[in-house]
Design a protein around this motif. Sequence first.
Motif, mmCIF file in Angstrom:
data_model
loop_
_atom_site.group_PDB
_atom_site.id
_atom_site.type_symbol
_atom_site.label_atom_id
_atom_site.label_comp_id
_atom_site.label_asym_id
_atom_site.label_seq_id
_atom_site.Cartn_x
_atom_site.Cartn_y
_atom_site.Cartn_z
ATOM 1 N N THR A 460 33.951 -18.029 3.368
ATOM 2 C CA THR A 460 32.649 -18.039 4.024
ATOM 3 C C THR A 460 32.432 -16.746 4.794
ATOM 4 N N MET A 461 33.472 -16.262 5.469
ATOM 5 C CA MET A 461 33.373 -14.989 6.180
ATOM 6 C C MET A 461 33.038 -13.856 5.215
ATOM 7 N N ALA A 462 33.690 -13.825 4.056
ATOM 8 C CA ALA A 462 33.431 -12.773 3.070
ATOM 9 C C ALA A 462 32.022 -12.885 2.515
ATOM 10 N N ALA A 463 31.565 -14.115 2.247
ATOM 11 C CA ALA A 463 30.209 -14.305 1.726
ATOM 12 C C ALA A 463 29.166 -13.860 2.746
ATOM 13 N N LEU A 464 29.377 -14.191 4.018
ATOM 14 C CA LEU A 464 28.455 -13.756 5.063
ATOM 15 C C LEU A 464 28.419 -12.222 5.157
ATOM 16 N N ALA A 465 29.591 -11.597 5.026
ATOM 17 C CA ALA A 465 29.650 -10.138 5.098
ATOM 18 C C ALA A 465 28.875 -9.502 3.952
ATOM 19 N N LEU A 466 29.019 -10.041 2.746
ATOM 20 C CA LEU A 466 28.292 -9.490 1.604
ATOM 21 C C LEU A 466 26.787 -9.694 1.770
ATOM 22 N N ARG A 467 26.395 -10.845 2.297
ATOM 23 C CA ARG A 467 24.971 -11.092 2.526
ATOM 24 C C ARG A 467 24.407 -10.115 3.562
ATOM 25 N N SER A 468 25.158 -9.892 4.641
ATOM 26 C CA SER A 468 24.707 -8.953 5.670
ATOM 27 C C SER A 468 24.692 -7.527 5.158
ATOM 28 N N ALA A 469 25.633 -7.196 4.262
ATOM 29 C CA ALA A 469 25.699 -5.823 3.753
ATOM 30 C C ALA A 469 24.398 -5.434 3.063
ATOM 31 N N GLY A 470 23.773 -6.378 2.346
ATOM 32 C CA GLY A 470 22.497 -6.077 1.714
ATOM 33 C C GLY A 470 21.416 -5.747 2.725
ATOM 34 N N ARG A 471 21.378 -6.491 3.835
ATOM 35 C CA ARG A 471 20.383 -6.223 4.861
ATOM 36 C C ARG A 471 20.688 -4.904 5.585
ATOM 37 N N ILE A 472 21.966 -4.622 5.819
ATOM 38 C CA ILE A 472 22.353 -3.350 6.440
ATOM 39 C C ILE A 472 21.907 -2.179 5.567
ATOM 40 N N HIS A 473 22.091 -2.321 4.268
ATOM 41 C CA HIS A 473 21.665 -1.273 3.337
ATOM 42 C C HIS A 473 20.150 -1.045 3.447
ATOM 43 N N GLN A 474 19.392 -2.126 3.536
ATOM 44 C CA GLN A 474 17.941 -1.991 3.683
ATOM 45 C C GLN A 474 17.594 -1.299 5.002
ATOM 46 N N ASP A 475 18.300 -1.661 6.081
ATOM 47 C CA ASP A 475 18.044 -1.023 7.375
ATOM 48 C C ASP A 475 18.250 0.483 7.297
ATOM 49 N N LEU A 476 19.338 0.883 6.665
ATOM 50 C CA LEU A 476 19.643 2.314 6.586
ATOM 51 C C LEU A 476 18.655 3.049 5.691
ATOM 52 N N LEU A 477 18.257 2.421 4.574
ATOM 53 C CA LEU A 477 17.252 3.048 3.706
ATOM 54 C C LEU A 477 15.939 3.245 4.457
ATOM 55 N N ALA A 478 15.537 2.221 5.221
ATOM 56 C CA ALA A 478 14.281 2.332 5.957
ATOM 57 C C ALA A 478 14.351 3.433 7.004
ATOM 58 N N ARG A 479 15.523 3.591 7.622
ATOM 59 C CA ARG A 479 15.663 4.612 8.664
ATOM 60 C C ARG A 479 15.661 6.016 8.079
ATOM 61 N N HIS A 480 16.171 6.181 6.877
ATOM 62 C CA HIS A 480 16.345 7.518 6.310
ATOM 63 C C HIS A 480 15.410 7.792 5.128
ATOM 64 N N ARG A 481 14.446 6.909 4.922
ATOM 65 C CA ARG A 481 13.523 7.115 3.810
ATOM 66 C C ARG A 481 12.659 8.339 4.094
ATOM 67 N N PRO A 482 12.526 9.300 3.154
ATOM 68 C CA PRO A 482 11.682 10.489 3.386
ATOM 69 C C PRO A 482 10.225 10.105 3.616
ATOM 70 N N VAL A 483 9.568 10.804 4.498
ATOM 71 C CA VAL A 483 8.154 10.587 4.778
ATOM 72 C C VAL A 483 7.370 11.740 4.150
ATOM 73 N N PRO A 484 6.449 11.490 3.230
ATOM 74 C CA PRO A 484 5.686 12.593 2.596
ATOM 75 C C PRO A 484 4.796 13.294 3.617
ATOM 76 N N LEU A 485 4.799 14.616 3.578
ATOM 77 C CA LEU A 485 3.963 15.419 4.475
ATOM 78 C C LEU A 485 2.616 15.705 3.817
ATOM 79 N N ARG A 486 1.583 15.746 4.610
ATOM 80 C CA ARG A 486 0.252 16.032 4.075
ATOM 81 C C ARG A 486 0.049 17.552 4.056
ATOM 82 N N GLY A 487 -0.229 18.100 2.887
ATOM 83 C CA GLY A 487 -0.398 19.544 2.735
ATOM 84 C C GLY A 487 -1.766 20.035 3.195
#
Length: 497
Positions: A460-487
């Motif tokens: 159960t601990m391992a399953a919870l960790a894998l489930r959280s890892a997906g959300r952690i990955h989303q958090d990091l992608l959202a934080r580091h996602r490039p923002v397009p600049l307006r030319g």
Amino acid sequence: MHPEDFRAGDFGHGRNWPIGYQDLEPFYRAAERELGVAADVDEQREAVGLPFPAGYRYPTRAIPRTHLDTVIAGALDGRRVRERPGAAPTTLRVVTTPHARNGRPHQEPGPDGGPRPAAEDAVCRGHASCVPICPSGAKYTPLRTQARWASSVTLLTRAVVSRLRLDASGRVTGVEYLRHPADGSAAGSVPRTAEADLVVLAAHAIENAKLLLLSGAAGGSGQVGRNLMDHPVLLTWGLMPGQVGPYRGPGSTSGLEGFRFGPARARRAPFRIEIGNWGWTWALGPPDGRVAELLRTGGPDGRGLFGRELRRAAGDRIGREFAFQFEMEQDADPANRVTLDPAVRDPLGIPRPVLHYDLSDWVKRGIAAAKAVSDQLFALLGAEDRTGFAPGPGWPGRFEHEGRAYAYRAAGHGAGTHIMGDSPRTSVVDQWQRCWDHPNLYAVGCGSMPGVATSNPSLTMAALALRSAGRIHQDLLARHRPVPLRGPAALEGADHS
């Protein structure tokens, strides 16, 4: 865990989970692949009631039963016992236990794949010496996971985290840590800092709680360190009427699962029964203690046995040893907790954790019910019961309940100290194991579990960790996602007023 375990609060004891079995089920399967679990899915579905998806099978075949398992199954399967007069009877069935170790491989991969390729000798050989390290390499070890780390991952050893760093907004900016001298001396060191956009505490229930308390973090609900749980274990032991071949195979390969669920858990703590393969070791120590006893007083005249007589007596005694291990569910009680003692520090100067721990009457009633079941099992087996809980240092978990003495061992399955819930007022982390008070801090592991149920918690601990890892990955992608600049072209028609 059984689906019923996620709603233990419905029975009047403990807490309900903010997620259900079905939320965790795909991550259970992923964890089983990662760990290389050996079991029989049809047996688990039929005997335990686990709702596996159609076509699923465990990565490797079940670990074979020991001779002791077979003897006990022959005597108990289909028999019925009552845990107290007037209670509904429970039908007994010996069921093999899933293991995080490689069994024999399937002939072909199943629909969910199999375990990661392993050498032919990395299969359970029944050495009976798999604590702490499996001689054949069949048991899961974190080294399997670490071997796949990318070069960007750095594992810093002899580094002890002492505190979380928080900014004024409540975000965690990193951790402070102390380097432990390589020579093992007790010298302190100047705190160093590891900065991070996101921090995960994965130091298990006691140390996670200690770090949160040291840092004054995640305290909004007042539940940090509270709701400490374990599996209190009632041990019963005796001698079978004939030789059963103990001290072969892993510590337990089979058990009785019929007391884990059902309406009785509203009155007493549920439990599962492990059939112990290693004789009286957990209760009284390894076999050399029985040999020493025979050397002292084993003869008919009260004097010691030696030579051939000693070998015959020791072989007869040790060859008939067996034990039952009743693992009890414990309810989440805020009074059971981890605190800090600033006056008592470890060699690095960090305050040590202090544990406050007791059993509720609900758990004590479960232990009493388990002993009543044990008495009937011994009678059905024709076994000589040698169980005893004499007062003294050998049984620090001794207590009396309704005029009868009992004692328990600790399983070491710490849980609940940064408990998961659906409200920041009553829990420390949300369903993703993310701290309510700190959006970039996760506290993962058994400490998040609202209930420890009756199964060993590693999967159960391992399953919870894998489930959280997906959300952690989303958090990091959202934080580091490039923002397009307006030319400049996009700005020409803009209103600059």
